[in-house]
Design an enzyme around this catalytic site. Sequence first.
Site, short mmCIF file in Angstrom:
data_model
loop_
_atom_site.label_atom_id
_atom_site.label_comp_id
_atom_site.label_asym_id
_atom_site.label_seq_id
_atom_site.Cartn_x
_atom_site.Cartn_y
_atom_site.Cartn_z
CD GLU A 299 2.83 5.56 -6.02
OE1 GLU A 299 2.55 4.43 -5.57
OE2 GLU A 299 3.67 5.76 -6.92
CD GLN B 75 6.48 3.94 -12.02
OE1 GLN B 75 7.18 2.99 -11.75
NE2 GLN B 75 5.64 4.48 -11.12
CG ASP C 169 1.26 -2.21 -2.69
OD1 ASP C 169 1.77 -3.10 -3.40
OD2 ASP C 169 0.20 -1.62 -3.01
CG ASP D 21 12.32 8.26 -2.88
OD1 ASP D 21 11.90 7.19 -2.36
OD2 ASP D 21 13.43 8.33 -3.45
CB ALA D 22 8.85 5.47 0.40
CE1 TYR E 236 1.25 -8.43 -9.50
CE2 TYR E 236 1.38 -9.37 -7.31
CZ TYR E 236 1.09 -8.31 -8.14
OH TYR E 236 0.65 -7.13 -7.61
CG ASP F 12 -3.00 0.11 -6.39
OD1 ASP F 12 -3.78 -0.37 -5.55
OD2 ASP F 12 -1.79 -0.14 -6.39
CE1 TYR G 138 1.64 -7.71 -3.63
CE2 TYR G 138 0.26 -5.75 -3.74
CZ TYR G 138 1.50 -6.34 -3.55
OH TYR G 138 2.59 -5.54 -3.26
CD GLN G 139 -4.27 -4.18 -4.16
OE1 GLN G 139 -3.40 -3.68 -3.44
NE2 GLN G 139 -4.52 -3.77 -5.38
N1 AAT Z 1 -0.92 -2.52 -5.41
C1 AAT Z 1 -0.26 -2.59 -6.66
C2 AAT Z 1 1.02 -3.20 -6.59
C3 AAT Z 1 2.21 -2.61 -6.68
S1 AAT Z 1 2.27 -0.94 -6.94
C4 AAT Z 1 3.83 -0.37 -6.45
C5 AAT Z 1 3.85 1.18 -6.35
O1 AAT Z 1 5.07 1.56 -5.68
C6 AAT Z 1 3.84 1.94 -7.68
O2 AAT Z 1 2.71 2.76 -7.72
C7 AAT Z 1 5.15 2.74 -7.67
O3 AAT Z 1 5.02 4.01 -8.28
C8 AAT Z 1 5.43 2.85 -6.17
N2 AAT Z 1 6.83 3.12 -5.82
C9 AAT Z 1 7.95 2.63 -6.39
N3 AAT Z 1 9.05 3.14 -5.82
C10 AAT Z 1 8.64 4.00 -4.85
C11 AAT Z 1 9.32 4.83 -3.92
N4 AAT Z 1 10.66 4.91 -3.89
N5 AAT Z 1 8.57 5.56 -3.05
C12 AAT Z 1 7.22 5.49 -3.07
N6 AAT Z 1 6.52 4.72 -3.93
C13 AAT Z 1 7.22 3.98 -4.82
C14 AAT Z 1 3.39 -3.50 -6.54
C15 AAT Z 1 3.28 -4.72 -7.41
C16 AAT Z 1 4.39 -5.70 -7.21
C17 AAT Z 1 4.64 -6.50 -8.46
C18 AAT Z 1 5.42 -7.72 -8.19
N7 AAT Z 1 6.02 -8.27 -9.40
#
Ligand code: AAT
Length: 292
Positions: free
Chosen positions: A109, A34, A159, A140-141, A228, A89, A64-65
Amino acid sequence: DVAKRMYFNNPMWPGEAHSLAVEKILFKEKSEYQEVLVFESTTYGKVLVLDGILQLSEKDECAYQEMIAHLPLCSIKSPKNVLVVGGGDGGVLREISRHSSVELIDICEIDKMVIDVSKKFFPELAVGFEDSRVHLHVGDAVEFIRNVPEGKYDAIIVDSSDPVGPAQELVEQPFFEMLARALRPGGVLCNMAESMWLHTHLIQDMISVCQKIFKGSVHYAWTSVPTYPSGVIGFILCSTEGPPVDFRNPVNPIEKLEGALDHQRELKFYNSQMHKAAFALPPFVRKEVKCL
Ligand code: AAT
């Protein structure tokens, strides 16, 4: 005109866009997954944006957190093993680390650039990575969760970003089935679940999938995050079959937790009252999300 059309054309919120004044662009690069952007805003502190979608601002990240972490963790007694999906993050890790009962915090992540950028520009979030209970997995999760031993976690926190890039599969049924398998009986899931003003269809789809899979309970909660789209964001809270979980009445109240109040950073948003209030839903949501 082209710029205007693109600006109003995000498939997650067509016809609207949200603006913050930019003081300075601090970082902008394409990762494998990305486009990663960090800028200094005029009134919300530093901001992290992925593929044009705002992920957090320093001013309101607490809402949020703190909620995505403490809604599930304060709903069960003595959580020990916790998994975070996404969250590169580190902010959710920072919140989990307030719980002294926790022994292991796995995080998966997908994008290492998010982690590196956070360590450089968001030290107050990335501090979460310094906890020795944290084990970082970059990948990848969907792959990660497939290989997790059954029943390993007391709580899983998803998250993840909106389902338009690398997070697409994270809202589909097979992923929820794997999450449920990775939880112990009576374990809890908290999943980012979009905005009730914009996405009642998506919320309905996610909830009906969760109701099929999570035989304990399934609830929707929400919080206010001004940066958001629409200013709110929701969470789906689910528990697996086993000891019942009453999400609306925290059995592990943060006010009584050792570690939470002498933590170097005070809670800004979450307390037991905010926890209970988060489950109150307006009539239009109950009507549009039929299975609630
Ligand atoms: N705490 C900050 C909020 C987030 S971050 C979401 C994270 O998910 C990103 O760092 C992204 O790289 C990660 N991510 C995305 N897809 C995957 C995956 N398949 N496996 C692991 N990690 C992943 C979310 C904000 C929400 C915003 C709402 N509009």
